[in-house]
Scaffold this motif. Structure first.
Motif, PDB file in Angstrom:
ATOM      1  N   ARG A   6     -33.816 -32.010   7.089  1.00  0.00           N
ATOM      2  CA  ARG A   6     -32.907 -32.218   7.077  1.00  0.00           C
ATOM      3  C   ARG A   6     -32.475 -32.052   6.334  1.00  0.00           C
ATOM      4  O   ARG A   6     -33.277 -33.014   5.008  1.00  0.00           O
ATOM      5  CB  ARG A   6     -32.767 -33.376   8.570  1.00  0.00           C
ATOM      6  CG  ARG A   6     -30.696 -34.214   8.228  1.00  0.00           C
ATOM      7  CD  ARG A   6     -31.413 -35.119   9.340  1.00  0.00           C
ATOM      8  NE  ARG A   6     -29.819 -35.424   9.148  1.00  0.00           N
ATOM      9  CZ  ARG A   6     -29.454 -36.676  10.141  1.00  0.00           C
ATOM     10  NH1 ARG A   6     -30.412 -37.367  10.769  1.00  0.00           N
ATOM     11  NH2 ARG A   6     -28.198 -36.853  10.505  1.00  0.00           N
ATOM     12  N   GLY A   7     -31.106 -31.997   5.957  1.00  0.00           N
ATOM     13  CA  GLY A   7     -30.320 -31.560   4.601  1.00  0.00           C
ATOM     14  C   GLY A   7     -28.892 -31.865   4.906  1.00  0.00           C
ATOM     15  O   GLY A   7     -28.143 -32.944   5.338  1.00  0.00           O
ATOM     16  N   LEU A   8     -28.355 -31.817   3.932  1.00  0.00           N
ATOM     17  CA  LEU A   8     -26.593 -30.806   4.210  1.00  0.00           C
ATOM     18  C   LEU A   8     -26.103 -30.650   4.929  1.00  0.00           C
ATOM     19  O   LEU A   8     -27.058 -30.179   6.236  1.00  0.00           O
ATOM     20  CB  LEU A   8     -26.014 -30.201   3.351  1.00  0.00           C
ATOM     21  CG  LEU A   8     -26.530 -30.636   1.358  1.00  0.00           C
ATOM     22  CD1 LEU A   8     -25.410 -29.128   0.339  1.00  0.00           C
ATOM     23  CD2 LEU A   8     -25.523 -32.329   0.993  1.00  0.00           C
ATOM     24  N   SER A   9     -24.668 -30.877   6.284  1.00  0.00           N
ATOM     25  CA  SER A   9     -24.427 -31.272   6.931  1.00  0.00           C
ATOM     26  C   SER A   9     -23.352 -29.234   7.266  1.00  0.00           C
ATOM     27  O   SER A   9     -24.133 -29.279   5.873  1.00  0.00           O
ATOM     28  CB  SER A   9     -23.290 -31.837   7.636  1.00  0.00           C
ATOM     29  OG  SER A   9     -22.309 -31.500   6.742  1.00  0.00           O
ATOM     30  N   GLY A  10     -23.297 -28.918   7.664  1.00  0.00           N
ATOM     31  CA  GLY A  10     -22.705 -27.331   7.910  1.00  0.00           C
ATOM     32  C   GLY A  10     -21.745 -27.434   6.596  1.00  0.00           C
ATOM     33  O   GLY A  10     -21.098 -26.213   5.861  1.00  0.00           O
TER      34      GLY A  10
END
Length: 484
Positions: free
Chosen positions: A20-24
């Motif tokens: 999990r990292g940055l949003s779209g």
């Protein structure tokens, strides 16, 4: 980062399907930010809102709107925009069925459609109405489909007349001063684009400092990979130390050679395999950045090569601290042993960088890995003598990673050793380490020769890797103004 609203995510990894990292929306804005680093006068985007929800899509387009207000020219392909998003654009080029439907200001497109006889209720948004006008009906009755085709043809015919009239008006009204101004501006813009393509915005020393920091951060960020490699080193050290207990009898001579050979082969495998797996994937990202002239190839490659050295020293230190006392290798030679194994790992990693830099993909690099290892094992100095090596393959002896690594460790280990003539014998009796080295043709060789050869290998691999990376970088066709 401040312009694109990414400041709060500065220390967040991009992420992927597993991590999990940055949003779209943040990923889209990050892609725009990467292109903004070289400060291009024109930014072209292909569907920047695809895969985003309405809120994230609006955030991305609002970011582009701010950049346009700051003087940037933004050209974007967009499908099914919301009314709010649609109103943020200045001009619209509408295409359907491969034909031009409209070219002009966004604020006038609704009136244009109404003027052609395709009006709508006030409750319907302009974006929705425009899409309805230029969309072909499929799967309905024949009359509805025919009507949609006729509507599209009528809109396309009107668009062609609009463009022809615009071109005629521009040609008639443009005086000589305007033409000269246009040519001067075009020449100036070409100069700016050429300079930005050839030269990054900062000097090479600052590029190197930034790239080295990024490479070090990337190297130490992979905590799981570091832990796995530490476990590998500890496990191998314990296994080798549990199997080999070296003494001073004649049988220990071959045991020493066998252990040192295993150490070198294992170090070669791990150093090359890690680089071959990771570098081609990284190269795909770096190639885009190099093509955008964010930095030069030289500073990046030097930073990449140097960033790996600290972990190499740590891994070899862990392995050496375990294997050396357990196997009872010669006392007093540990520091030289550690230095030689580290140098050998650096040379192996440099060879891995070379393979990765010239390989178009990680699959190709991994396919080249086994035959290269096999060749190094065959020509390691023990399996075939240099005198009996085919003439056309004798050069392999001079660049053999395993050969030089094994030679260095053997010279370090056997120097000054004395062996007992009692107990089981294997081959001719060797009373000293020098006599044992003579069995493999290592008599007369010095550790300095090994260090020199491996240093040349590292330098040669780095140079060829740099050239491979520079020559395989992405290149784009230059667009020129059409000749009249």
């Amino acid at each position: 980062m401040g312009q694109l609203g990414l400041t709060k995510s500065a220390n967040t990894i991009v992420g992927n399907a597993k991590i999990r990292g940055l949003s779209g929306g943040e990923r889209k804005r990050l892609s725009i930010a990467c292109e903004m680093i070289s400060s291009p006068p024109v930014i072209m985007l292909d569907e920047p809102t695809s895969g985003l929800d309405s809120y994230q899509a609006t955030q991305v387009i609002e970011t582009l709107r701010k950049l346009a207000d700051q003087g940037k020219t933004i050209v974007s392909v967009i499908h099914q925009p919301s009314q709010h998003t649609f109103q943020l654009f200045d001009d619209l080029l509408l295409v359907s069925e491969g034909k031009l439907m409209y070219f002009g200001e966004v604020s006038k497109v609704r009136g244009h459609m109404e003027g052609l006889g395709f009006g709508c209720e006030s409750e319907v948004g302009t974006a929705e109405h425009v899409l309805d006008c230029v969309s072909r009906v499929v799967g309905a009755d024949a009359d509805a489909e025919k009507a949609s085709v006729e509507r599209i043809e009528a809109i396309a015919k009107a668009a062609r007349k609009q463009v022809d009239a615009l071109a005629l008006t521009t040609t008639d009204t443009q005086n000589e001063d305007d033409k000269a101004t246009v040519k001067k501006t075009a020449k100036k813009m070409k100069h700016i684009v050429d300079r930005s393509h050839m030269h990054p915005g900062v000097n090479i020393f600052r590029q190197f400092r930034r790239l080295l920091g990024r490479a070090m951060q990337e190297t130490f960020r992979g905590k799981a990979a570091i832990i796995i490699k530490v476990v590998q080193q500890v496990t191998l050290g314990v296994i080798y130390g549990g199997i080999y207990t070296l003494g001073d009898n004649q049988a220990s001579i071959m045991d020493r050679f066998g252990l040192l050979s295993l150490i070198v082969i294992g170090a070669t495998n791990m150093a090359m395999a890690g680089t071959i797996r990771s570098f081609p994937k990284e190269k795909a990202i770096v190639s885009n950045e190099l093509a955008s002239s964010m930095y030069r190839t030289g500073p990046y490659f030097i930073a990449k090569a140097l960033s790996e050295i600290p972990l190499i020293a740590v891994f070899n230190g862990i392995f050496g601290a375990i294997i050396y006392p357990l196997a009872k290798l010669q006392p007093g030679k540990f520091k030289t042993f550690l230095g030689l194994t580290s140098l050998h790992s650096i040379a192996s990693e440099a060879f891995g960088l070379l393979i990765g830099s010239i390989s178009p993909s990680s699959d190709v690099a991994l396919a080249l890995f086994p035959p290269i290892i096999v060749l190094n094992i065959i020509f390691d100095g023990k399996n075939i003598s240099e005198e009996n090596t085919p003439a056309m393959l004798r050069w392999v002896n001079q660049i053999g990673l395993i050969k030089w690594g094994f030679s260095g460790l053997a010279l370090n280990e056997f120097d000054g050793l004395e062996f007992s003539t009692k107990g089981p014998r294997r081959g001719p009796v060797a009373k000293t380490g020098e006599e044992a080295l003579a069995r493999f043709g290592l008599d007369g060789m010095k550790i300095s020769d090994v260090i020199g050869a491996q240093t040349k290998l590292v330098a040669g691999c780095w140079l060829l890797s740099f050239l491979g990376l520079a020559l395989t970088r992405q290149r784009y066709e230059v667009m020129h103004s059409p000749k009249k």
